[in-house]
Design a protein around this motif. Structure first.
Motif, PDB file in Angstrom:
ATOM      1  N   SER A 328      39.162  46.012  38.114  1.00 53.32           N
ATOM      2  CA  SER A 328      38.958  47.009  39.168  1.00 53.32           C
ATOM      3  C   SER A 328      40.124  47.992  39.252  1.00 53.32           C
ATOM      4  CB  SER A 328      38.764  46.317  40.527  1.00 53.32           C
ATOM      5  OG  SER A 328      39.938  45.598  40.891  1.00 53.32           O
ATOM      6  N   ASP A 329      41.209  47.717  38.513  1.00 52.59           N
ATOM      7  CA  ASP A 329      42.340  48.637  38.482  1.00 52.59           C
ATOM      8  C   ASP A 329      42.036  49.868  37.619  1.00 52.59           C
ATOM      9  OD1 ASP A 329      42.480  46.314  36.612  1.00 52.59           O
ATOM     10  OD2 ASP A 329      43.955  47.578  35.602  1.00 52.59           O
ATOM     11  N   ARG A 330      40.908  49.832  36.927  1.00 52.14           N
ATOM     12  CA  ARG A 330      40.472  50.968  36.108  1.00 52.14           C
ATOM     13  C   ARG A 330      39.236  51.608  36.745  1.00 52.14           C
ATOM     14  NH1 ARG A 330      40.527  48.285  30.008  1.00 52.14           N
ATOM     15  NH2 ARG A 330      42.622  47.340  30.105  1.00 52.14           N
ATOM     16  N   PRO A 331      38.860  52.810  36.296  1.00 54.21           N
ATOM     17  CA  PRO A 331      37.634  53.432  36.814  1.00 54.21           C
ATOM     18  C   PRO A 331      36.424  52.523  36.576  1.00 54.21           C
ATOM     19  CG  PRO A 331      38.919  55.043  35.606  1.00 54.21           C
ATOM     20  CD  PRO A 331      39.588  53.717  35.393  1.00 54.21           C
ATOM     21  N   LEU A 332      35.586  52.357  37.624  1.00 60.76           N
ATOM     22  CA  LEU A 332      34.442  51.462  37.542  1.00 60.76           C
ATOM     23  C   LEU A 332      33.283  52.165  36.841  1.00 60.76           C
ATOM     24  CD1 LEU A 332      33.377  48.660  38.386  1.00 60.76           C
ATOM     25  CD2 LEU A 332      32.537  49.690  40.496  1.00 60.76           C
ATOM     26  N   LEU A 333      32.904  51.676  35.662  1.00 61.16           N
ATOM     27  CA  LEU A 333      31.813  52.252  34.878  1.00 61.16           C
ATOM     28  C   LEU A 333      30.580  51.359  34.843  1.00 61.16           C
ATOM     29  CD1 LEU A 333      33.826  53.612  31.801  1.00 61.16           C
ATOM     30  CD2 LEU A 333      33.135  54.841  33.871  1.00 61.16           C
ATOM     31  N   LEU A 334      30.702  50.197  35.477  1.00 61.04           N
ATOM     32  CA  LEU A 334      29.601  49.235  35.480  1.00 61.04           C
ATOM     33  C   LEU A 334      28.700  49.539  36.674  1.00 61.04           C
ATOM     34  CD1 LEU A 334      28.827  46.714  33.756  1.00 61.04           C
ATOM     35  CD2 LEU A 334      29.913  45.338  35.509  1.00 61.04           C
ATOM     36  N   ASN A 335      27.558  50.138  36.425  1.00 59.41           N
ATOM     37  CA  ASN A 335      26.679  50.577  37.505  1.00 59.41           C
ATOM     38  C   ASN A 335      25.415  49.723  37.554  1.00 59.41           C
ATOM     39  OD1 ASN A 335      28.395  52.792  38.200  1.00 59.41           O
ATOM     40  ND2 ASN A 335      27.569  53.904  36.428  1.00 59.41           N
ATOM     41  N   ASP A 336      24.715  49.803  38.681  1.00 59.33           N
ATOM     42  CA  ASP A 336      23.409  49.151  38.853  1.00 59.33           C
ATOM     43  C   ASP A 336      23.459  47.661  38.558  1.00 59.33           C
ATOM     44  OD1 ASP A 336      22.280  51.645  39.422  1.00 59.33           O
ATOM     45  OD2 ASP A 336      22.007  52.055  37.288  1.00 59.33           O
ATOM     46  N   ILE A 337      24.507  47.009  39.021  1.00 64.14           N
ATOM     47  CA  ILE A 337      24.625  45.566  38.838  1.00 64.14           C
ATOM     48  C   ILE A 337      25.057  44.933  40.160  1.00 64.14           C
ATOM     49  CG2 ILE A 337      26.994  45.834  37.967  1.00 64.14           C
ATOM     50  CD1 ILE A 337      24.556  43.064  36.951  1.00 64.14           C
ATOM     51  N   LYS A 338      24.356  43.900  40.560  1.00 63.66           N
ATOM     52  CA  LYS A 338      24.709  43.187  41.784  1.00 63.66           C
ATOM     53  C   LYS A 338      25.737  42.127  41.452  1.00 63.66           C
ATOM     54  CE  LYS A 338      22.702  40.579  45.630  1.00 63.66           C
ATOM     55  NZ  LYS A 338      21.473  39.964  46.186  1.00 63.66           N
ATOM     56  N   TYR A 339      26.876  42.171  42.134  1.00 62.54           N
ATOM     57  CA  TYR A 339      27.935  41.207  41.850  1.00 62.54           C
ATOM     58  C   TYR A 339      28.437  40.586  43.150  1.00 62.54           C
ATOM     59  CZ  TYR A 339      30.802  45.337  42.955  1.00 62.54           C
ATOM     60  OH  TYR A 339      31.356  46.442  43.558  1.00 62.54           O
ATOM     61  N   ASP A 340      29.154  39.472  42.993  1.00 60.14           N
ATOM     62  CA  ASP A 340      29.680  38.750  44.159  1.00 60.14           C
ATOM     63  C   ASP A 340      31.111  39.124  44.483  1.00 60.14           C
ATOM     64  OD1 ASP A 340      27.445  36.709  44.708  1.00 60.14           O
ATOM     65  OD2 ASP A 340      27.815  36.424  42.571  1.00 60.14           O
ATOM     66  N   CYS A 341      31.887  39.458  43.453  1.00 57.01           N
ATOM     67  CA  CYS A 341      33.308  39.785  43.662  1.00 57.01           C
ATOM     68  C   CYS A 341      33.728  40.892  42.708  1.00 57.01           C
ATOM     69  CB  CYS A 341      34.198  38.565  43.416  1.00 57.01           C
ATOM     70  SG  CYS A 341      34.159  37.334  44.710  1.00 57.01           S
ATOM     71  N   LEU A 342      34.572  41.801  43.213  1.00 58.63           N
ATOM     72  CA  LEU A 342      35.199  42.828  42.384  1.00 58.63           C
ATOM     73  C   LEU A 342      36.700  42.540  42.373  1.00 58.63           C
ATOM     74  CD1 LEU A 342      34.989  45.522  40.805  1.00 58.63           C
ATOM     75  CD2 LEU A 342      35.303  46.706  42.999  1.00 58.63           C
ATOM     76  N   VAL A 343      37.254  42.269  41.202  1.00 58.76           N
ATOM     77  CA  VAL A 343      38.649  41.826  41.124  1.00 58.76           C
ATOM     78  C   VAL A 343      39.402  42.553  40.012  1.00 58.76           C
ATOM     79  CG1 VAL A 343      37.948  39.512  41.880  1.00 58.76           C
ATOM     80  CG2 VAL A 343      38.286  39.967  39.436  1.00 58.76           C
ATOM     81  N   SER A 344      40.701  42.418  40.082  1.00 59.65           N
ATOM     82  CA  SER A 344      41.562  42.780  38.957  1.00 59.65           C
ATOM     83  C   SER A 344      42.508  41.610  38.733  1.00 59.65           C
ATOM     84  CB  SER A 344      42.355  44.065  39.251  1.00 59.65           C
ATOM     85  OG  SER A 344      43.337  44.257  38.243  1.00 59.65           O
ATOM     86  N   VAL A 345      42.273  40.887  37.654  1.00 56.18           N
ATOM     87  CA  VAL A 345      43.169  39.766  37.355  1.00 56.18           C
ATOM     88  C   VAL A 345      44.571  40.303  37.078  1.00 56.18           C
ATOM     89  CG1 VAL A 345      43.572  37.820  35.817  1.00 56.18           C
ATOM     90  CG2 VAL A 345      41.238  38.442  36.411  1.00 56.18           C
ATOM     91  N   LYS A 346      44.655  41.519  36.560  1.00 57.35           N
ATOM     92  CA  LYS A 346      45.930  42.109  36.180  1.00 57.35           C
ATOM     93  C   LYS A 346      46.835  42.332  37.378  1.00 57.35           C
ATOM     94  CE  LYS A 346      47.897  46.040  33.660  1.00 57.35           C
ATOM     95  NZ  LYS A 346      47.582  47.297  32.914  1.00 57.35           N
ATOM     96  N   ASP A 347      46.304  42.944  38.467  1.00 59.72           N
ATOM     97  CA  ASP A 347      47.167  43.207  39.625  1.00 59.72           C
ATOM     98  C   ASP A 347      46.872  42.288  40.809  1.00 59.72           C
ATOM     99  OD1 ASP A 347      44.897  44.195  40.950  1.00 59.72           O
ATOM    100  OD2 ASP A 347      45.367  46.286  40.528  1.00 59.72           O
ATOM    101  N   GLY A 348      45.885  41.377  40.649  1.00 60.68           N
ATOM    102  CA  GLY A 348      45.613  40.377  41.684  1.00 60.68           C
ATOM    103  C   GLY A 348      44.694  40.822  42.794  1.00 60.68           C
TER     104      GLY A 348
END
Length: 440
Positions: A328-348
């Motif tokens: 999530s630290d980068r521009p979000l290009l993943l569209n039209d997908i239902k997800y439970d969590c948006l994370v960045s393992v890199k920055d926590g």
């Protein structure tokens, strides 16, 4: 039966190593102990003696006279100083006395055969040793004291209540069955359904109390699975690389989440490949994912959804899962997908929310924890399923066919007797006790 022996504490360098001997000739081991008069050895007294066989040692010895011992036979337990060489030398002396090495679980098997415990209690010994949570230990201990046996006795009584009416009508067919008697039969079947269903419903939560929880991380290569594993474990457990396919096999490690032991598995990236080694890892990944209690499906939010992502989502849709979008630290290009969590393992970012959601899945509710004071094994569960299927089939009948009811009820009673070991085959005992450690 042979007189058997085994170390009942680990046969490694330690403060002491305890050896158990069980059988009719067990007391003959005192011939190897200086200062011991076999005829005057008193049960449950602790004797400080010198072992003087092929090696010398100062030992403590206790004699348990049959039937008041763990196995129901004469038992002697000797505490040696914790040098495996000393104990191995003593074992050679035991063989000269005609003793033989105990098989896995043989002490507990003899306890069962000698009526010291039923089969559910014998199985609880292994469960008590292997349980990974305090709750699992509590349930296993209660089962060792007979909690499941009491449940089975209650179930047995319900079957007998119904069977008594059925057999009475078979013996006296000229007497029509009264509506009140038929009602008693079906009432007992309803009570049986409720009791058996409650026992089976508790199986999954109690299995977690015993074994802990298993979470698998799944996704195509380079979504950050290994980085996520390292973050959750707080250590560099998995190799992180930009090269796709670095993880060729699954990696497993443990941590504790909300007081529950969790086995975390980083799997090989799921993709189509011609590399034989990577392909084998992917096949094993599929097996691991199916066996997991929870699957974290990891997607790369910085790239559009592709066929490999769709394949992962499709293959896990019937499983308990959390869909997690990483990077999530980068521009979000993943569209039209239902997800439970948006994370960045890199920055926590978002990781506390992911841990919270995992914790909600893993946590054992009070209803699960206290719903049933028994913990059934996979073997016992198989029997309970068969019994419940029979009860449900009979409950659906509009009227009583006496011959069928009598046959089915007696068949269920026989299955109950196999759970407790009232009736058993050698194959059943072999399957159970071969899973025990030597010394138990």
């Amino acid at each position: 039966m042979d007189t058997i022996y085994a170390a009942i504490s680990p046969l490694i360098s330690s403060a002491i190593i305890v050896v158990r001997i069980s059988g009719d000739k067990a007391v003959e081991v005192f011939e190897l102990l200086n200062g011991a008069d076999v005829k005057n050895i008193q049960p449950r007294n602790v004797y400080n003696l010198k072992y003087s066989g092929s090696v010398s040692d100062d030992v403590l010895a206790v004699y348990f006279k049959a039937p008041n011992s763990y196995t129901g036979e004469d038992v002697v337990e000797i505490s040696f100083h914790g040098n495996p060489i000393i104990v191995s030398s003593a074992f050679k002396d035991f063989e000269k006395l005609g003793f033989v090495t105990a098989e896995p679980g043989e002490f507990t098997k003899r306890a069962f055969l000698n009526g010291k415990m039923d089969l559910t209690q014998a199985e609880s010994v292994a469960e008590l040793i292997s349980s990974k949570t305090l709750q699992g230990i509590d349930y296993s201990y209660e089962q060792l004291k007979g909690s499941l046996r009491k449940e089975i006795e209650y179930i047995k009584d319900l079957f007998i209540n119904a069977l008594t009416i059925i057999e009475a009508h078979i013996d006296f067919p000229e007497e029509d069955i009264e509506d009140a008697h038929a009602r008693i039969v079906f009432e007992n079947l309803e009570l049986l359904k409720a009791e058996l269903s409650a026992i089976l419903a508790s199986y999954d939560s109690h299995r977690i109390m015993r074994d802990g929880y298993r979470i698998a991380i799944a996704g195509k290569p380079n979504t950050g699975k290994s980085s996520l594993m390292n973050f959750l474990l707080k250590e560099e457990r998995a190799i992180v690389s930009d090269v796709a396919g670095t993880t060729r096999d699954y990696i497993e490690s443990n941590f504790v989440l909300n007081g529950v032991p969790v086995s975390l598995v980083d799997t090989a990236g799921l993709r189509i490949t011609s590399d034989a080694v990577e392909k084998a890892g992917i096949e094993r990944t599929g097996e691991v994912i199916k066996d997991a209690d929870l699957v974290l499906v990891l997607l790369d939010g910085s790239t559009p959804l592709d066929e490999e992502d769709k394949n992962v989502l499709e293959s896990t849709k019937e499983l308990k899962r959390l869909v997690v979008v990483n990077k999530s630290d980068r521009p979000l290009l993943l569209n039209d997908i239902k997800y439970d969590c948006l994370v960045s393992v890199k920055d926590g970012s978002g990781m506390s929310e992911l841990l919270k959601k995992c914790g909600e899945v893993v946590s054992i509710t009070d209803a699960d924890r206290f719903g049933k004071a028994v913990m059934v094994t996979a073997r016992q569960r198989g029997y309970f399923i068969k019994i419940l299927e029979t009860v449900e089939k009979l409950s659906d009948e509009s009227e009583i066919d006496f011959d069928i009811f009598e046959y089915e009820l007696n068949s269920s009673l026989r299955l109950l007797s196999e759970i407790t070991g009232l009736s058993y085959t050698e194959d059943i005992l072999t399957n159970i006790f071969n899973n025990f450690c030597i010394g138990k």
